[in-house]
Design a protein around this motif. Structure first.
Motif, PDB file in Angstrom:
ATOM      1  N   MET A  90       0.854  -1.201   0.000  1.00  0.00           N
ATOM      2  CA  MET A  90       0.000   0.000   0.000  1.00  0.00           C
ATOM      3  C   MET A  90       0.888   1.248   0.000  1.00  0.00           C
ATOM      4  N   ALA A  91       0.684   2.015  -1.013  1.00  0.00           N
ATOM      5  CA  ALA A  91       1.548   3.197  -1.122  1.00  0.00           C
ATOM      6  C   ALA A  91       1.300   4.167   0.035  1.00  0.00           C
ATOM      7  N   LYS A  92       2.347   4.801   0.489  1.00  0.00           N
ATOM      8  CA  LYS A  92       2.216   5.780   1.564  1.00  0.00           C
ATOM      9  C   LYS A  92       1.771   7.125   0.975  1.00  0.00           C
ATOM     10  N   THR A  93       1.011   7.859   1.762  1.00  0.00           N
ATOM     11  CA  THR A  93       0.487   9.122   1.278  1.00  0.00           C
ATOM     12  C   THR A  93       1.202  10.294   1.942  1.00  0.00           C
ATOM     13  N   ILE A  94       1.595  11.254   1.145  1.00  0.00           N
ATOM     14  CA  ILE A  94       2.289  12.429   1.668  1.00  0.00           C
ATOM     15  C   ILE A  94       1.505  13.674   1.277  1.00  0.00           C
ATOM     16  N   MET A  95       1.365  14.592   2.222  1.00  0.00           N
ATOM     17  CA  MET A  95       0.691  15.845   1.908  1.00  0.00           C
ATOM     18  C   MET A  95       1.731  16.952   1.752  1.00  0.00           C
ATOM     19  N   ILE A  96       1.580  17.712   0.670  1.00  0.00           N
ATOM     20  CA  ILE A  96       2.470  18.858   0.484  1.00  0.00           C
ATOM     21  C   ILE A  96       1.638  20.127   0.586  1.00  0.00           C
ATOM     22  N   VAL A  97       2.031  20.995   1.530  1.00  0.00           N
ATOM     23  CA  VAL A  97       1.309  22.244   1.742  1.00  0.00           C
ATOM     24  C   VAL A  97       2.227  23.400   1.350  1.00  0.00           C
ATOM     25  N   ASP A  98       1.876  24.128   0.317  1.00  0.00           N
ATOM     26  CA  ASP A  98       2.692  25.270  -0.097  1.00  0.00           C
ATOM     27  C   ASP A  98       1.820  26.187  -0.942  1.00  0.00           C
ATOM     28  N   ASP A  99       1.982  27.498  -0.771  1.00  0.00           N
ATOM     29  CA  ASP A  99       1.156  28.417  -1.556  1.00  0.00           C
ATOM     30  C   ASP A  99       1.705  28.580  -2.975  1.00  0.00           C
ATOM     31  N   SER A 100       2.921  28.119  -3.201  1.00  0.00           N
ATOM     32  CA  SER A 100       3.467  28.213  -4.562  1.00  0.00           C
ATOM     33  C   SER A 100       3.074  26.972  -5.366  1.00  0.00           C
ATOM     34  N   ALA A 101       2.295  27.206  -6.409  1.00  0.00           N
ATOM     35  CA  ALA A 101       1.816  26.084  -7.218  1.00  0.00           C
ATOM     36  C   ALA A 101       2.988  25.343  -7.855  1.00  0.00           C
ATOM     37  N   SER A 102       4.051  26.101  -8.205  1.00  0.00           N
ATOM     38  CA  SER A 102       5.163  25.434  -8.888  1.00  0.00           C
ATOM     39  C   SER A 102       5.892  24.491  -7.934  1.00  0.00           C
ATOM     40  N   ILE A 103       6.067  24.942  -6.679  1.00  0.00           N
ATOM     41  CA  ILE A 103       6.727  24.051  -5.725  1.00  0.00           C
ATOM     42  C   ILE A 103       5.875  22.802  -5.499  1.00  0.00           C
ATOM     43  N   ARG A 104       4.542  23.022  -5.357  1.00  0.00           N
ATOM     44  CA  ARG A 104       3.660  21.863  -5.172  1.00  0.00           C
ATOM     45  C   ARG A 104       3.832  20.877  -6.314  1.00  0.00           C
ATOM     46  N   GLN A 105       3.899  21.461  -7.524  1.00  0.00           N
ATOM     47  CA  GLN A 105       3.966  20.594  -8.698  1.00  0.00           C
ATOM     48  C   GLN A 105       5.273  19.780  -8.728  1.00  0.00           C
ATOM     49  N   VAL A 106       6.378  20.515  -8.469  1.00  0.00           N
ATOM     50  CA  VAL A 106       7.678  19.829  -8.479  1.00  0.00           C
ATOM     51  C   VAL A 106       7.703  18.714  -7.447  1.00  0.00           C
ATOM     52  N   VAL A 107       7.238  19.057  -6.237  1.00  0.00           N
ATOM     53  CA  VAL A 107       7.258  18.067  -5.157  1.00  0.00           C
ATOM     54  C   VAL A 107       6.376  16.878  -5.528  1.00  0.00           C
ATOM     55  N   THR A 108       5.202  17.176  -6.069  1.00  0.00           N
ATOM     56  CA  THR A 108       4.271  16.104  -6.415  1.00  0.00           C
ATOM     57  C   THR A 108       4.884  15.172  -7.453  1.00  0.00           C
ATOM     58  N   ILE A 109       5.465  15.775  -8.482  1.00  0.00           N
ATOM     59  CA  ILE A 109       6.059  14.940  -9.539  1.00  0.00           C
ATOM     60  C   ILE A 109       7.167  14.056  -8.959  1.00  0.00           C
ATOM     61  N   ALA A 110       8.017  14.673  -8.125  1.00  0.00           N
ATOM     62  CA  ALA A 110       9.123  13.911  -7.553  1.00  0.00           C
ATOM     63  C   ALA A 110       8.607  12.760  -6.695  1.00  0.00           C
ATOM     64  N   LEU A 111       7.617  13.063  -5.836  1.00  0.00           N
ATOM     65  CA  LEU A 111       7.138  12.035  -4.906  1.00  0.00           C
ATOM     66  C   LEU A 111       6.378  10.939  -5.633  1.00  0.00           C
ATOM     67  N   LYS A 112       5.547  11.340  -6.587  1.00  0.00           N
ATOM     68  CA  LYS A 112       4.809  10.319  -7.328  1.00  0.00           C
ATOM     69  C   LYS A 112       5.763   9.424  -8.095  1.00  0.00           C
ATOM     70  N   GLY A 113       6.791  10.064  -8.649  1.00  0.00           N
ATOM     71  CA  GLY A 113       7.796   9.290  -9.375  1.00  0.00           C
ATOM     72  C   GLY A 113       8.459   8.256  -8.486  1.00  0.00           C
ATOM     73  N   ALA A 114       8.567   8.552  -7.182  1.00  0.00           N
ATOM     74  CA  ALA A 114       9.218   7.620  -6.273  1.00  0.00           C
ATOM     75  C   ALA A 114       8.234   6.608  -5.710  1.00  0.00           C
ATOM     76  N   GLY A 115       6.960   6.755  -6.043  1.00  0.00           N
ATOM     77  CA  GLY A 115       5.996   5.743  -5.626  1.00  0.00           C
ATOM     78  C   GLY A 115       5.089   6.125  -4.467  1.00  0.00           C
ATOM     79  N   TYR A 116       5.056   7.387  -4.126  1.00  0.00           N
ATOM     80  CA  TYR A 116       4.153   7.824  -3.061  1.00  0.00           C
ATOM     81  C   TYR A 116       2.842   8.325  -3.670  1.00  0.00           C
ATOM     82  N   ASP A 117       1.790   8.317  -2.845  1.00  0.00           N
ATOM     83  CA  ASP A 117       0.590   9.055  -3.207  1.00  0.00           C
ATOM     84  C   ASP A 117       0.726  10.447  -2.626  1.00  0.00           C
ATOM     85  N   VAL A 118       0.179  11.442  -3.330  1.00  0.00           N
ATOM     86  CA  VAL A 118       0.378  12.813  -2.877  1.00  0.00           C
ATOM     87  C   VAL A 118      -0.957  13.544  -2.769  1.00  0.00           C
ATOM     88  N   VAL A 119      -1.091  14.321  -1.682  1.00  0.00           N
ATOM     89  CA  VAL A 119      -2.239  15.204  -1.521  1.00  0.00           C
ATOM     90  C   VAL A 119      -1.694  16.622  -1.483  1.00  0.00           C
TER      91      VAL A 119
END
Lengths: 122, 110, 728
Positions: free
Chosen positions: A1-30
Motif C-alpha cells: 500500500m503506497a504511503k500518502t504524503i501531503m504537500i502544503v505550499d502556496d506556490s503552485a510550482s513548488i507543489r507541482q515539483v514536489v508532487t512529480i518527484a514524490l509520485k515518481g518515487a511511488g508515493y501518493d500525494v495530496v
C-alpha cells in the motif's frame, strides 16, 4: 500500500515539483495551498507524512502544524518544514510546534526524496 | 483497528488483530493485551490481519512477550502478516519470539 | 577507612577469589562434566556473590547472578545437563560478573551503562536457553565490544551503530523502523540487536513512549557523515553513536600522517577532518566534558578518552592524532628560533647592499687608476666582504618554494572534484629556494598553468581507462636549480597537446600561414600566443584563449622564460625558468664603441677573439664558424645602433652565450670582465624597450644596460635562418 504524503505550499510550482518527484518515487500525494486548505483535507484520509511551507496566506505552516497535532489522527504523524533559513528561529519554532524534520529551500528532487525516505519509505 | 478475542478454554485465549498496529492504536491494544495477560495462562495472537506495524506496534509485541515470560504464560504468535514478517526480518527478531513464521505462497519474497 | 569501605574491600577481594575459582571449576568441568563437587562450587560462587551484593544493594549484580544461580541450581539437581555450550556461556557470565562488580565498586550510584545492561540481558537469555539461536549470534559479534575501552572491537569491516531513542521519539513522529529501512539503502545490515532494558512492567508501560534501543552491525562504504545524516531528523530524540569499522583505522591513521601541519589543531577538529568523527560526535563529547567539569565528581577526563568511551572512535586513532599534535607542537617550538622581519626592512637592506656594491666598485676603480698598490690589498679584502654581505643579504630573502606548491593541493582537489576527474598532485623539490619577491609573483601564472593541466591536460577517468591508463591522473610540480636559475616544471600525464588543432587554430586566427614550416616544438609554443585556445568548449576554469599569453608575459616580466613539451597520449610538461633573484646578479660586462652592456654571467659560455684560428665569420650566410659549428651571431654595436667612434678596426671579440639549448655569439669591441650588477629597473618610458631588461650604475657613474639574452639569441637565430634561406 503506497504511503500518502501531503504537500502544503502556496506556490503552485513548488507543489507541482514536489508532487512529480514524490509520485515518481511511488508515493501518493495530496496537495494543499495553505494551512486552512490542508486542515480541511486531513479528515477522511490517512496521511503518513506532512510536508509544509512556513510562510503562507490564511494559515501559516507553524499554526497548521500546531492545529494538526491537536487532531487525534495526526498527533503522531511526522511533519517536515520547508524553510529558507538553515538554522534560526523559524526552524526552532517549527520543531517546537511538532515538525521535527526540515528541508532547506531551495532543494532538488533527490534531496527531497532522501529526506522523505528517512521518515517514510514508499 | 480491533482485536477479536475468543476464549478457547479455561485460561486460554485467541486474539486476532485486525488493521494497524501503530502508535495510533497502541494504547487501546495494550489495554486489551494487559487484560488478556491477567486472565489467561495461554495466549495465541493471530497477526494475519495486521495491515501495518510501526515501532510502537513492535514495541507492544516485545512488551507482551516479556510480560508473558515473566508470568509463565504460554504465548504464541501465529499467521504473521507480511508487514509483520518484514519488520521481524529487518530486526532479525524471528527467533526472539520463537514462533514459526509461515510464509504464504502469495507473498513476494524479496 | 570507614567500616563500610573496609567491608567493600572485603567484598571485592572475595568476589575476585570466587570468580577465579569459578573459572578454574568451569575449565575442570570441560574435561569432567559430571564432577558434582565442582558443580557445587560453581553454584556457591554465584550464590555467595549474589548474597554479598545484596548487603550493599548492588542490584545489577543481584539480578544477573540470580539467573546464573538458578541455572546452576538446576544443573546441581540434575534437571539440566551441562555441556560445552553451557560452559562457554558460564565463562562469559563469569567475565561479565567481574565487570558488574567493577562497575558497582567504582561508581556505585551510576546507572548501569547500556552495553553492560545489554550483555546482562543477552547472557540471561543464553543461560535460560530461550531464543538461543539469534542471541548467540549477536552476542558473538557484539560481545568483544563489551570488553572495556572500545579499543579492541573485532568488528573488522562493519560499522557499529548504537541508537538509544528517547521516550518521546514515537510521539514526535520519529519511527525507528523508518530510519533502519532507510539505512538499508546505504549498505547491508549484518545484524541488529533490539533491547529495551528500561521498559517498565505492566501498567507502568506507556505504549506511546519509546523504550527501544538498537545496536546495528552495518556494512557500508558510506562516510561517517553520511551514515550520521540518516538519523538527522532523530538527532533530538535519539542518542546516536557510530563506531567506524576497524578496517577504517588504517585509513584514518594514514590521513592523520598526511595531514598538513598547518591544519593540525584541536583533537576533535583533526578527527572530524579525516572523517573519523562528525561534528556532532565532538559536540556531544564536549558537552559531556563541560558537564563533568561542573559536577566536579571525578577528575575531568581528556576529550580523547571521552570519545573512546562514547564508542564513536577507536583508541589507536585518538592516540595517533595526539602524537601528531605533539609533533607539530615541537615543530612550532623549533620554528620559534626564527625572527620575523618586516619584508620592507629587508628590501631596504638589500637596496643598501646594492649601493654598497656600486660604491665598492667605484673605489676599486680609483684604487686601480691611481695605482695605489698598498690600498689594493685592502680593497681586495673589502671586495670579498662586500660579496659575502651581498650573498647573505639576498639569502635572507630566499624562501622554499614548497609552501607555494602545497597550496595547490587544494586547487587540485577542488578543481578535480568540479570536473569529475581523479587527479593526484605530486610535489618534488619543495625545498628549492628562491627570492620571496619571485615567489609572490609566480603564484598566479602557476595557478593558471595547473588549472590548464587539470582542465585540458588530464582526461576524464573514462577516457583514461579507454586509453589504457590508470583512471587517476597525476600532475607533478617539480622545482630544481639549474645554472643560476630555478626551473619549475608542471607535468601532467594527460592526453598531450594536439598539434593539428593548434596549427588549425593558429591559421584561423592568422597567427601563422598555412605553409608555416614550424617544428613540433614551435607549434607547441604557439599556445602562448594571444588568442589561442584549443579546447572546443570553454569551461569556467580556463579555455577562453586569454591566459597563456598573460602567463608568458608575467613570467618574462620576471626575466624568466617558459617552454612547453608534449608527447601525444603521454602528457605535457611546461617548464618555467626564473632567475633566483631580482636584485643583484653576477654580470659580464662588454662594450661596443662607448656603450657598455651587461650579460648575466651564468649565460656566458665562453669568449673568443675574432679571427682567431677557432673562429671565422661568414657575413653573407650570417654565421660564425666556431670550431666547425655554425653559430648565429649579432653585432651588438650595429644592432643597438650605438654611435661609432672613429678609432675603428679595434679587435673584435665574440661572447658565446647560451640559454637552455640555444647558443649565439655577440660580437663586441671590448671585454670588461665580471661585474657585480645591481639591477635598477628602467623608468616607465623605457619599459617597452626590446632586449634590454634593466640597467645598472657603474662605479664611474656611467650606466650599463642589461641584455635580454634569451630574446637576443632568438633574434640571432632568426637572422641566421633568413640569410641561410637565401641562395648562397
Amino acid at each position: 500500500m503506497a504511503k500518502t504524503i501531503m504537500i502544503v505550499d502556496d506556490s503552485a510550482s513548488i507543489r507541482q515539483v514536489v508532487t512529480i518527484a514524490l509520485k515518481g518515487a511511488g508515493y501518493d500525494v495530496v496537495e494543499a495551498c495553505d494551512g486552512k486548505d490542508a486542515l480541511s483535507k486531513l479528515t477522511g484520509q490517512k496521511i503518513n507524512l506532512i510536508i509544509t511551507d512556513v510562510n503562507m496566506p490564511n494559515m501559516d505552516g507553524i499554526t497548521f502544524v500546531q492545529e494538526a497535532k491537536k487532531l487525534a489522527a495526526y498527533k503522531f504523524t511526522p511533519m517536515m518544514m520547508l524553510t529558507t533559513e538553515t538554522a534560526g528561529d523559524k526552524k526552532q519554532a517549527g520543531k517546537d510546534a511538532g515538525a521535527k524534520a526540515w528541508l532547506t529551500k531551495p532543494f532538488q528532487a533527490p534531496t527531497l526524496l532522501d529526506a522523505v525516505a528517512k521518515l517514510v519509505l514508499p | 483497528m480491533s482485536i477479536e478475542i475468543k476464549q478457547l478454554k479455561n485460561a486460554a485465549a485467541h486474539l486476532a488483530i485486525n488493521g494497524e498496529m501503530t502508535i495510533y492504536t497502541a494504547l487501546d491494544q495494550k489495554t486489551t493485551f494487559s487484560e488478556c495477560l491477567e486472565n489467561n495462562k495461554e495466549l495465541q495472537i493471530d497477526l494475519s490481519g495486521v495491515s501495518e506495524i510501526d515501532s510502537a506496534g513492535l514495541q507492544l509485541l516485545l512488551f507482551v512477550k516479556r510480560e508473558a515470560n515473566e508470568r509463565h504464560i504460554k504465548l504464541s504468535l501465529i499467521h504473521h502478516s507480511q508487514p509483520v514478517v518484514e519488520v521481524f526480518e529487518l530486526l532479525n527478531l524471528g527467533n526472539h519470539f520463537g514462533d514459526p513464521i509461515v510464509l504464504s505462497a502469495n507473498w513476494k519474497k524479496t | 577507612m570507614s567500616e563500610f569501605d573496609s567491608a567493600l574491600k572485603i567484598f571485592a577481594q572475595e568476589s575476585e577469589q570466587l570468580l577465579q575459582d569459578m573459572e578454574s571449576a568451569l575449565l575442570t568441568l570441560e574435561s569432567d562434566p559430571n564432577d558434582s563437587e565442582t558443580i557445587n562450587s560453581l553454584f556457591r560462587a554465584m550464590h555467595t556473590i549474589k548474597g554479598s551484593a545484596g548487603l550493599f544493594g548492588f542490584n545489577p549484580i543481584i539480578a544477573f547472578t540470580h539467573e546464573a544461580e538458578s541455572v546452576l541450581d538446576k544443573v546441581r539437581n540434575g534437571e539440566r545437563h551441562i555441556d560445552a555450550g553451557l560452559i562457554s556461556v558460564l565463562l562469559d557470565s563469569k567475565d561479565h560478573t567481574t565487570k558488574l562488580v567493577d562497575h558497582c565498586l567504582n561508581c556505585p550510584d551510576a546507572p548501569l551503562p547500556d552495553d553492560l545492561a545489554a550483555t546482562s540481558s543477552l547472557l540471561i537469555e543464553r543461560l535460560t536457553g530461550k531464543s538461543q539461536a539469534h542471541t548467540l549470534q549477536s552476542s558473538d559479534s557484539l560481545s568483544p565490544l563489551h570488553s572495556e575501552g572500545g579499543g579492541d572491537i573485532s568488528l573488522d569491516d562493519s560499522w557499529l551503530i548504537s541508537l538509544d531513542f528517547k521516550t518521546d521519539a514515537l510521539r514526535n513522529g520519529m519511527d525507528p523502523l523508518s530510519f533502519l529501512r532507510y539505512l538499508k539503502t546505504l549498505g547491508e545490515i549484518k545484524d541488529v540487536l533490539t533491547f529495551f532494558p528500561d521498559m517498565p512492567k505492566d501498567a507502568e508501560m506507556d505504549p506511546e513512549s519509546c523504550y527501544l534501543h538498537f545496536k546495528i552491525v552495518f556494512n557500508s562504504d558510506a562516510s561517517k557523515q553520511t551514515i550520521e545524516a540518516v538519523f538527522e531528523f532523530a538527532a533530538d530524540d535519539c542518542d546516536i553513536k557510530i563506531l567506524p569499522p576497524n578496517s577504517k583505522i588504517d585509513t584514518y591513521l594514514q590521513l592523520l600522517d598526511a595531514m598538513d601541519e598547518n591544519h593540525v589543531s584541536l583533537l576533535g577538529d583533526m578527527l572530524v577532518q579525516i572523517g573519523a568523527l562528525t561534528p556532532n560526535d565532538v559536540n556531544h563529547a564536549l558537552t559531556n566534558q563541560a558537564h563533568a567539569r561542573q559536577t566536579d565528581i571525578e577528575p575531568v577526563k581528556p576529550i580523547g578518552e571521552i570519545l573512546v568511551e562514547q564508542q564513536v572512535v577507536q583508541q589507536p586513532v585518538v592516540e595517533q592524532a595526539l602524537k601528531k599534535q605533539e609533533q607539530t607542537k615541537q615543530k612550532i617550538a623549533t620554528e620559534s628560533n626564527y625572527i620575523r622581519v618586516d619584508a620592507g626592512k629587508l628590501g631596504h637592506l638589500i637596496n643598501l647592499v646594492g649601493e654598497l656594491v656600486i660604491s665598492s666598485a667605484a673605489m676599486n676603480l680609483i684604487v686601480d687608476r691611481h695605482g695605489l698598490s698598498d690600498a689594493g690589498d685592502v680593497a681586495a679584502s673589502m671586495n670579498s666582504l662586500v660579496n659575502a654581505i651581498r650573498d647573505t643579504a639576498l639569502e635572507l630573502r630566499m624562501v622554499q618554494i614548497g609552501e607555494t606548491f602545497s597550496r595547490f593541493r587544494r586547487v587540485v582537489r577542488d578543481v578535480s572534484n568540479e570536473l569529475g576527474k581523479e587527479i593526484e598532485l605530486k610535489i618534488y623539490g619543495g625545498e628549492t629556494e628562491l627570492d620571496k619577491t619571485v615567489v609572490e609573483k609566480i603564484n598566479d601564472p602557476l595557478t593558471h598553468l595547473i588549472r590548464n593541466s587539470l582542465d585540458h591536460g588530464i582526461e576524464s577517468p573514462e577516457q583514461r581507462l579507454a586509453a589504457g591508463k590508470p583512471a587517476q591522473g597525476s600532475v607533478q610540480l617539480n622545482a630544481y636549480h639549474e645554472s643560476g636559475h630555478i626551473v619549475i616544471q608542471i607535468a601532467d600525464d594527460g592526453a598531450g597537446l594536439n598539434s593539428e588543432k593548434i596549427v588549425a587554430k593558429a591559421i584561423a586566427n592568422g597567427l601563422i600561414k598555412p605553409d608555416h614550416g614550424l617544428t613540433q616544438q614551435e607549434i607547441y609554443n604557439l599556445i602562448f600566443a594571444a588568442g589561442l585556445s584549443t579546447k572546443e568548449q570553454a569551461t569556467n576554469l580556463s579555455g577562453r584563449g586569454v591566459g597563456m599569453d598573460v602567463v608568458k608575459k608575467n613570467i618574462e616580466a620576471l626575466r624568466g622564460s617558459v617552454s612547453i613539451d608534449s608527447t601525444p597520449g603521454e602528457g605535457t610538461t611546461i617548464s618555467i625558468q626564473l632567475p633566483l633573484t631580482l636584485a643583484i646578479i653576477d654580470g659580464f660586462m662588454v662594450g661596443t664603441n662607448e656603450t657598455r652592456y651587461i650579460i648575466p654571467l651564468n649565460m656566458v659560455a665562453e669568449c673568443i677573439e675574432m679571427d682567431s684560428r677557432e673562429c671565422e665569420i661568414n657575413e653573407v650566410e650570417h654565421y660564425i664558424n666556431l670550431r666547425g659549428h655554425a653559430l648565429p651571431y649579432l653585432r651588438l654595436g650595429d644592432y643597438f645602433h650605438s654611435p661609432k667612434t672613429e678609432n675603428a678596426k679595434k679587435r673584435e671579440s665574440v661572447v658565446v652565450v647560451k640559454f637552455g639549448q640555444d647558443k649565439a655569439g655577440f660580437v663586441v669591441d671590448a671585454l670588461h670582465g665580471e661585474h657585480q650588477t645591481v639591477i635598477k629597473p628602467l623608468g616607465k618610458i623605457f619599459e617597452k624597450l626590446k632586449y634590454i631588461t634593466g640597467a645598472t650604475v657603474l662605479g664611474d657613474g656611467n650606466v650599463a644596460l642589461i641584455l635580454d639574452v634569451q630574446g637576443l639569441i632568438e633574434t640571432a637565430i632568426n637572422k641566421r635562418k633568413k640569410n641561410a634561406a637565401l641562395p648562397a
